[in-house]
Design an enzyme around this catalytic site. Structure first.
Site, mmCIF file in Angstrom:
data_model
loop_
_atom_site.group_PDB
_atom_site.id
_atom_site.type_symbol
_atom_site.label_atom_id
_atom_site.label_comp_id
_atom_site.label_asym_id
_atom_site.label_seq_id
_atom_site.Cartn_x
_atom_site.Cartn_y
_atom_site.Cartn_z
ATOM 1 N N ASP A 255 0.791 -1.238 0.000
ATOM 2 C CA ASP A 255 0.000 0.000 0.000
ATOM 3 C C ASP A 255 0.825 1.292 0.000
ATOM 4 O O ASP A 255 0.265 2.391 -0.038
ATOM 5 C CB ASP A 255 -0.973 0.013 1.206
ATOM 6 C CG ASP A 255 -0.248 -0.160 2.547
ATOM 7 O OD1 ASP A 255 0.931 0.221 2.667
ATOM 8 O OD2 ASP A 255 -0.889 -0.677 3.479
ATOM 9 N N HIS B 277 6.466 -7.883 -1.121
ATOM 10 C CA HIS B 277 5.366 -8.313 -1.993
ATOM 11 C C HIS B 277 5.030 -7.275 -3.058
ATOM 12 O O HIS B 277 3.949 -7.321 -3.638
ATOM 13 C CB HIS B 277 4.124 -8.646 -1.148
ATOM 14 C CG HIS B 277 4.297 -9.855 -0.288
ATOM 15 N ND1 HIS B 277 3.438 -10.198 0.730
ATOM 16 C CD2 HIS B 277 5.259 -10.820 -0.297
ATOM 17 C CE1 HIS B 277 3.865 -11.318 1.318
ATOM 18 N NE2 HIS B 277 4.961 -11.703 0.713
ATOM 19 N N ASN C 247 0.809 -7.318 17.975
ATOM 20 C CA ASN C 247 -0.335 -7.825 17.213
ATOM 21 C C ASN C 247 -1.588 -7.770 18.085
ATOM 22 O O ASN C 247 -1.521 -7.923 19.310
ATOM 23 C CB ASN C 247 -0.077 -9.270 16.755
ATOM 24 C CG ASN C 247 -0.952 -9.670 15.570
ATOM 25 O OD1 ASN C 247 -2.176 -9.542 15.620
ATOM 26 N ND2 ASN C 247 -0.331 -10.131 14.512
HETATM 27 P P1 OAD Z 1 -3.227 -10.976 7.601
HETATM 28 O O1 OAD Z 1 -4.574 -10.485 7.244
HETATM 29 O O2 OAD Z 1 -2.937 -12.408 7.380
HETATM 30 O O3 OAD Z 1 -2.909 -10.661 9.127
HETATM 31 C C1 OAD Z 1 -3.122 -9.397 9.695
HETATM 32 C C2 OAD Z 1 -2.672 -9.455 11.136
HETATM 33 O O4 OAD Z 1 -2.778 -8.165 11.686
HETATM 34 C C3 OAD Z 1 -3.488 -10.382 12.025
HETATM 35 O O5 OAD Z 1 -2.600 -11.208 12.769
HETATM 36 C C4 OAD Z 1 -4.259 -9.427 12.959
HETATM 37 O O6 OAD Z 1 -4.432 -9.957 14.270
HETATM 38 C C5 OAD Z 1 -3.332 -8.235 12.989
HETATM 39 N N1 OAD Z 1 -3.977 -6.938 13.236
HETATM 40 C C6 OAD Z 1 -5.153 -6.472 12.762
HETATM 41 N N2 OAD Z 1 -5.354 -5.191 13.119
HETATM 42 C C7 OAD Z 1 -4.265 -4.827 13.850
HETATM 43 C C8 OAD Z 1 -3.859 -3.627 14.481
HETATM 44 N N3 OAD Z 1 -4.598 -2.511 14.432
HETATM 45 N N4 OAD Z 1 -2.676 -3.615 15.139
HETATM 46 C C9 OAD Z 1 -1.911 -4.730 15.195
HETATM 47 N N5 OAD Z 1 -2.244 -5.896 14.614
HETATM 48 C C10 OAD Z 1 -3.393 -5.940 13.935
HETATM 49 O O7 OAD Z 1 -2.181 -10.032 6.816
HETATM 50 P P2 OAD Z 1 -0.648 -10.308 6.519
HETATM 51 O O8 OAD Z 1 0.001 -11.051 7.617
HETATM 52 O O9 OAD Z 1 -0.067 -9.013 6.103
HETATM 53 O O10 OAD Z 1 0.273 -11.501 0.333
HETATM 54 O O11 OAD Z 1 -0.738 -11.249 5.241
HETATM 55 C C11 OAD Z 1 0.443 -11.682 4.623
HETATM 56 C C12 OAD Z 1 0.251 -11.784 3.130
HETATM 57 O O12 OAD Z 1 -0.907 -12.577 2.844
HETATM 58 C C13 OAD Z 1 -0.074 -10.446 2.439
HETATM 59 O O13 OAD Z 1 1.078 -9.681 2.146
HETATM 60 C C14 OAD Z 1 -0.739 -10.913 1.176
HETATM 61 C C15 OAD Z 1 -1.645 -11.991 1.737
HETATM 62 O O14 OAD Z 1 -1.978 -13.013 0.852
HETATM 63 C C16 OAD Z 1 0.325 -11.176 -0.972
HETATM 64 O O15 OAD Z 1 -0.481 -10.423 -1.473
HETATM 65 C C17 OAD Z 1 1.460 -11.799 -1.704
#
Ligand code: OAD
Length: 246
Positions: A106, A121, A215
């Site tokens: 983003d 990514h 998290n």
């Molecule tokens: P996820 O949606 O898998 O995880 C988001 C995490 O953020 C979760 O563990 C939530 O508990 C946490 N969370 C939510 N709101 C929060 C906040 N305000 N403060 C702290 N933590 C919070 O997203 P990613 O781990 O980024 O890949 O996903 C990894 C990859 O999966 C992405 O880059 C994307 C997706 O498929 C590609 O597009 C290649």
């Protein structure tokens, strides 16, 4: 919500020369962006990655895929970094060697002012040819068809990593190095289930780094983390930076 930052963590950070931070969609949640795996609001709760974020999907229906990313790019227009992004900018100013590794496409870390950013990514704001990989900033505003590359005529696509594709080699190598060499490693707002990004925290842990997780929920990393700061990154990171470098 405020949280007491553990005094040991404050001490480790004050003497750290190298800090690496891995971020995920959670860090942008307080900017109003959807995460991927939230069971109600996550993008993957509504869409299937194989339908929209894979080379096969693009080969099958390039217009559908192009439009989905165009919609996400459009949705980013009014979006601004939040206090969590800005706290990481502050942290970078205070740590001698600081690497920010993000899975987010983003652009909000750069927007906030972070400098040493590795985008594992890709970046949704960049567009490149699906054939010759030439980048372009000028793809017109034809909404009827997927635009073509000026160099080779191939279809243009967003410069993001799709399911089954390799991560950009130089970024990944630099991220692995940063994880292996750091004194403190942060995993912030990521579910830690997508490889190879998820393994970085474990690489840091195996090399003796202090691992800190920030998290809203626990993740597969939590049992291994030296510190688990549970809550919102937009609240906890500013608190931590203010406490450590006051
Ligand atoms: P996820 O949606 O898998 O995880 C988001 C995490 O953020 C979760 O563990 C939530 O508990 C946490 N969370 C939510 N709101 C929060 C906040 N305000 N403060 C702290 N933590 C919070 O997203 P990613 O781990 O980024 O890949 O996903 C990894 C990859 O999966 C992405 O880059 C994307 C997706 O498929 C590609 O597009 C290649």
């Amino acid at each position: 919500m405020t949280m007491e930052i553990p005094s040991d963590l404050i001490r480790f950070l004050r003497k750290a020369n190298r800090v690496a931070v891995l971020t995920g969609a959670g860090v942008s949640q307080e900017s109003g962006l959807r995460t991927f795996r939230d069971p109600q609001t996550g993008l993957w709760a509504q869409y299937k990655p194989t339908d929209l974020a894979s080379p096969e999907a693009f080969a099958r229906d390039p217009k559908l895929v192009w439009d989905w990313y165009a919609w996400r790019r459009e949705a980013l227009k009014g979006v601004r970094p939040n206090a969590g992004h800005y706290a990481l900018v502050e942290m970078e100013k205070r740590v001698p060697e600081f690497t920010l590794i993000t899975q987010n496409v983003d652009n909000l870390h750069r927007f906030a002012g972070s400098r040493n950013v590795l985008e594992l990514h890709g970046n949704i704001q960049r567009v490149r040819c699906s054939e010759c990989r030439t980048f372009t900033e000028d793809w017109g505003d034809d909404t009827e068809a997927v635009p073509h590359c000026n160099v080779c005529g191939g279809l243009l696509r967003p410069d993001v990593v799709w399911s089954g594709e390799n991560l950009p080699r130089l970024e990944l190598e630099a991220a692995v190095q940063a994880a292996r060499k750091c004194d403190v490693f942060f995993s912030v707002g990521t579910s830690g289930v997508v490889q190879p990004a998820a393994s970085l925290a474990f690489a840091a842990h195996n090399k003796g780094a202090v691992v800190v997780e920030v998290n809203a929920e626990s993740t597969p990393l939590t049992p291994k983390a030296d510190f688990f700061l549970q809550g919102k990154s937009g609240e906890l990171l500013p608190e931590l930076v203010a406490e450590v470098w006051k």
